[in-house]
Write an enzyme that holds these catalytic residues in place. Structure first.
Site, PDB file in Angstrom:
ATOM      1  N   SER A   1      -5.801  -2.193  -8.800  1.00  0.00           N
ATOM      2  CA  SER A   1      -5.431  -3.307  -7.909  1.00  0.00           C
ATOM      3  C   SER A   1      -6.649  -4.190  -7.697  1.00  0.00           C
ATOM      4  CB  SER A   1      -4.992  -2.746  -6.557  1.00  0.00           C
ATOM      5  OG  SER A   1      -4.909  -3.774  -5.592  1.00  0.00           O
TER       6      SER A   1
ATOM      7  N   TYR B   1      -8.470   2.567   0.373  1.00  0.00           N
ATOM      8  CA  TYR B   1      -7.608   2.076  -0.719  1.00  0.00           C
ATOM      9  C   TYR B   1      -8.464   1.459  -1.823  1.00  0.00           C
ATOM     10  CZ  TYR B   1      -3.864  -0.505  -3.145  1.00  0.00           C
ATOM     11  OH  TYR B   1      -2.982  -0.999  -4.088  1.00  0.00           O
TER      12      TYR B   1
HETATM   13  N1  NAP Z   1       2.718  -3.880  -4.538  1.00  0.00           N
HETATM   14  C1  NAP Z   1       1.576  -4.507  -4.752  1.00  0.00           C
HETATM   15  O1  NAP Z   1       1.371  -5.648  -4.320  1.00  0.00           O
HETATM   16  C2  NAP Z   1       0.485  -3.846  -5.532  1.00  0.00           C
HETATM   17  C3  NAP Z   1      -0.679  -4.579  -5.792  1.00  0.00           C
HETATM   18  C4  NAP Z   1      -1.701  -3.978  -6.490  1.00  0.00           C
HETATM   19  C5  NAP Z   1      -1.568  -2.676  -6.938  1.00  0.00           C
HETATM   20  N2  NAP Z   1      -0.421  -1.983  -6.665  1.00  0.00           N
HETATM   21  C6  NAP Z   1      -0.342  -0.595  -7.145  1.00  0.00           C
HETATM   22  O2  NAP Z   1       0.882  -0.413  -7.816  1.00  0.00           O
HETATM   23  C7  NAP Z   1       1.293   0.952  -7.717  1.00  0.00           C
HETATM   24  C8  NAP Z   1       2.763   1.010  -7.343  1.00  0.00           C
HETATM   25  O3  NAP Z   1       2.908   0.413  -6.069  1.00  0.00           O
HETATM   26  P1  NAP Z   1       4.294  -0.123  -5.503  1.00  0.00           P
HETATM   27  O4  NAP Z   1       3.988  -1.424  -4.882  1.00  0.00           O
HETATM   28  O5  NAP Z   1       5.349  -0.017  -6.506  1.00  0.00           O
HETATM   29  O6  NAP Z   1       4.519   0.925  -4.319  1.00  0.00           O
HETATM   30  P2  NAP Z   1       5.741   1.861  -3.913  1.00  0.00           P
HETATM   31  O7  NAP Z   1       7.021   1.138  -4.077  1.00  0.00           O
HETATM   32  O8  NAP Z   1       5.402   2.417  -2.578  1.00  0.00           O
HETATM   33  O9  NAP Z   1       5.675   3.016  -5.011  1.00  0.00           O
HETATM   34  C9  NAP Z   1       4.676   3.991  -4.971  1.00  0.00           C
HETATM   35  C10 NAP Z   1       5.234   5.271  -5.524  1.00  0.00           C
HETATM   36  O10 NAP Z   1       4.213   6.280  -5.439  1.00  0.00           O
HETATM   37  C11 NAP Z   1       4.811   7.465  -4.966  1.00  0.00           C
HETATM   38  N3  NAP Z   1       3.876   8.375  -4.300  1.00  0.00           N
HETATM   39  C12 NAP Z   1       3.179   8.156  -3.165  1.00  0.00           C
HETATM   40  N4  NAP Z   1       2.506   9.271  -2.821  1.00  0.00           N
HETATM   41  C13 NAP Z   1       2.797  10.215  -3.755  1.00  0.00           C
HETATM   42  C14 NAP Z   1       2.420  11.564  -3.943  1.00  0.00           C
HETATM   43  N5  NAP Z   1       1.637  12.215  -3.060  1.00  0.00           N
HETATM   44  N6  NAP Z   1       2.903  12.225  -5.014  1.00  0.00           N
HETATM   45  C15 NAP Z   1       3.734  11.615  -5.895  1.00  0.00           C
HETATM   46  N7  NAP Z   1       4.126  10.332  -5.771  1.00  0.00           N
HETATM   47  C16 NAP Z   1       3.659   9.645  -4.697  1.00  0.00           C
HETATM   48  C17 NAP Z   1       5.842   6.967  -3.974  1.00  0.00           C
HETATM   49  O11 NAP Z   1       6.746   8.007  -3.688  1.00  0.00           O
HETATM   50  P3  NAP Z   1       7.586   8.012  -2.305  1.00  0.00           P
HETATM   51  O12 NAP Z   1       8.523   6.845  -2.446  1.00  0.00           O
HETATM   52  O13 NAP Z   1       8.265   9.332  -2.351  1.00  0.00           O
HETATM   53  O14 NAP Z   1       6.605   7.835  -1.217  1.00  0.00           O
HETATM   54  C18 NAP Z   1       6.431   5.803  -4.743  1.00  0.00           C
HETATM   55  O15 NAP Z   1       7.422   6.245  -5.630  1.00  0.00           O
HETATM   56  C19 NAP Z   1       0.352   1.601  -6.714  1.00  0.00           C
HETATM   57  O16 NAP Z   1      -0.616   2.352  -7.414  1.00  0.00           O
HETATM   58  C20 NAP Z   1      -0.315   0.419  -6.022  1.00  0.00           C
HETATM   59  O17 NAP Z   1      -1.611   0.702  -5.559  1.00  0.00           O
HETATM   60  C21 NAP Z   1       0.606  -2.530  -5.993  1.00  0.00           C
END
Ligand code: NAP
Length: 313
Positions: free
Chosen positions: A155, A180
């Site tokens: 990120s 983070y």
């Molecule tokens: N959204 C953004 O703007 C953004 C920007 C930059 C980077 N990112 C990165 O993109 C990635 C995906 O993010 P997202 O926005 O799609 O978020 P999200 O919808 O919250 O998805 C994150 C996933 O990770 C899973 N997870 C969390 N803790 C876990 C654990 N202990 N063991 C196994 N799985 C776990 C969650 O499971 P649960 O649903 O069961 O909690 C969820 O399925 C992340 O690495 C984030 O840092 C996102």
């Protein structure tokens, strides 16, 4: 030293979707693994990979929720995984023993959680976002095919912190944003060193910044803060420059499949291209800071992570 960080001119950009970058790509016979592939960007990536013909393994902390989210998405399979628990990581590796893996997108993550300790007192962001994935990939490494790719979802949050070598677990005071940020720097450095180690076996690794996308990731940040942080406009809708989940998944899927990236292993990517070195602190503009692609820091973090997890030595 920053290596390889220059745009290649992929023809894709911030508005491209995961389906766009896979147009004309047939993944029939390939197996992909996408952690967290049942929410947000991970779910969008899984849908696109499955549509392109891949079999997709989706490790999930909440398996019932994952089964629901993936109902109707053919070619997917859900397995239990809690990245905060190394026993659970080892169990998953055992379940998958003997399976060839062609693509792994280490996407699952948490952001801005209240201070939480897991396992032997590890800080939660580092444990889930980095150490759990580090152990999983290392346990599965013998099963990666020649030509396999690992895409580590980082990120632009990495802008706020390099690795805090003297206090990696925030024992002297906690800050949810620095926690983070450190974990996202770790995600980028993981790709740098994994690529170096894997190259001899034809395994390559990339890190990606997906862009800014409203997903359940923001659940620990109170709604009142969203406007102040510039995430939503006065009408509560996503701010300008924010992507849809399908656009957010595009860079990871592109990094997992694009022939253009041959010879660019270890690169940090955004908007479906290799990212430029960051020339400002504006995370929406992005780019990559030197501490996230520094080979010396990547080797040092690898050694530390191997010591902590007992994998990857
Ligand atoms: N959204 C953004 O703007 C953004 C920007 C930059 C980077 N990112 C990165 O993109 C990635 C995906 O993010 P997202 O926005 O799609 O978020 P999200 O919808 O919250 O998805 C994150 C996933 O990770 C899973 N997870 C969390 N803790 C876990 C654990 N202990 N063991 C196994 N799985 C776990 C969650 O499971 P649960 O649903 O069961 O909690 C969820 O399925 C992340 O690495 C984030 O840092 C996102």
């Amino acid at each position: 030293m920053i290596t390889q960080q220059h745009r290649l001119g992929s023809g894709f950009g911030p508005h491209s979707t995961a389906d766009d970058v896979l147009t004309g790509t047939d993944l029939t016979g390939a197996t992909a693994l996408v952690t967290g592939g049942y929410s947000g960007l991970g779910l969008a990536a899984v849908r696109a990979l499955a549509r392109a013909g891949a079999r997709v393994i989706v490790p999930a902390r909440r398996t019932a929720a994952a089964e629901d989210a993936l109902a109707g998405v053919g070619g997917t399979e859900v397995h239990p995984l809690d990245l905060a628990d190394l026993d659970s990581v080892r169990d998953l590796a055992r379940r998958l023993r003997g399976r060839r893996i062609d693509i792994a997108i280490t996407n699952a993550g948490v952001m801005a959680c209240p201070e939480t300790r897991v396992g032997p007192g590890w800080e939660m962001h580092l444990a889930v976002n980095h150490l759990g994935h580090f152990a999983l990939v290392n346990l599965l490494r013998p099963q990666f095919s020649a030509g396999a790719r690992v895409v580590s979802v980082s990120s632009s949050g990495h802008f706020l912190s390099g690795i805090r070598w003297d206090d990696i677990h925030f024992r002297t005071g906690y800050d949810r944003w620095l926690a983070y940020a450190q974990a996202k720097t770790a995600n980028a450095l993981f790709a740098v060193h994994l690529d170096r180690l894997g190259a001899a076996d034809g395994l390559h690794a990339f890190a990606v910044h997906p862009g800014s996308i409203l997903t359940p990731l923001q659940r620990h940040v109170p709604r009142e803060e969203w406007r102040k942080l510039g995430w939503v406009g006065p009408d509560g809708r996503p701010a300008e420059g924010f992507k849809t989940p399908e656009q957010g998944a595009a860079t990871a899927v592109w990094a997992a499949t694009s022939p253009l990236l041959a010879g660019h292993g270890g690169a940090y990517c955004q908007d479906c291209d290799v990212a430029q070195p960051a020339d400002s602190d504006d995370m929406l503009v992005g780019g990559v800071k030197p501490w996230a692609v520094d080979p010396g820091a990547a080797a040092r973090l690898w050694e530390l992570s191997a010591d902590l997890t007992g994998t990857g030595a």
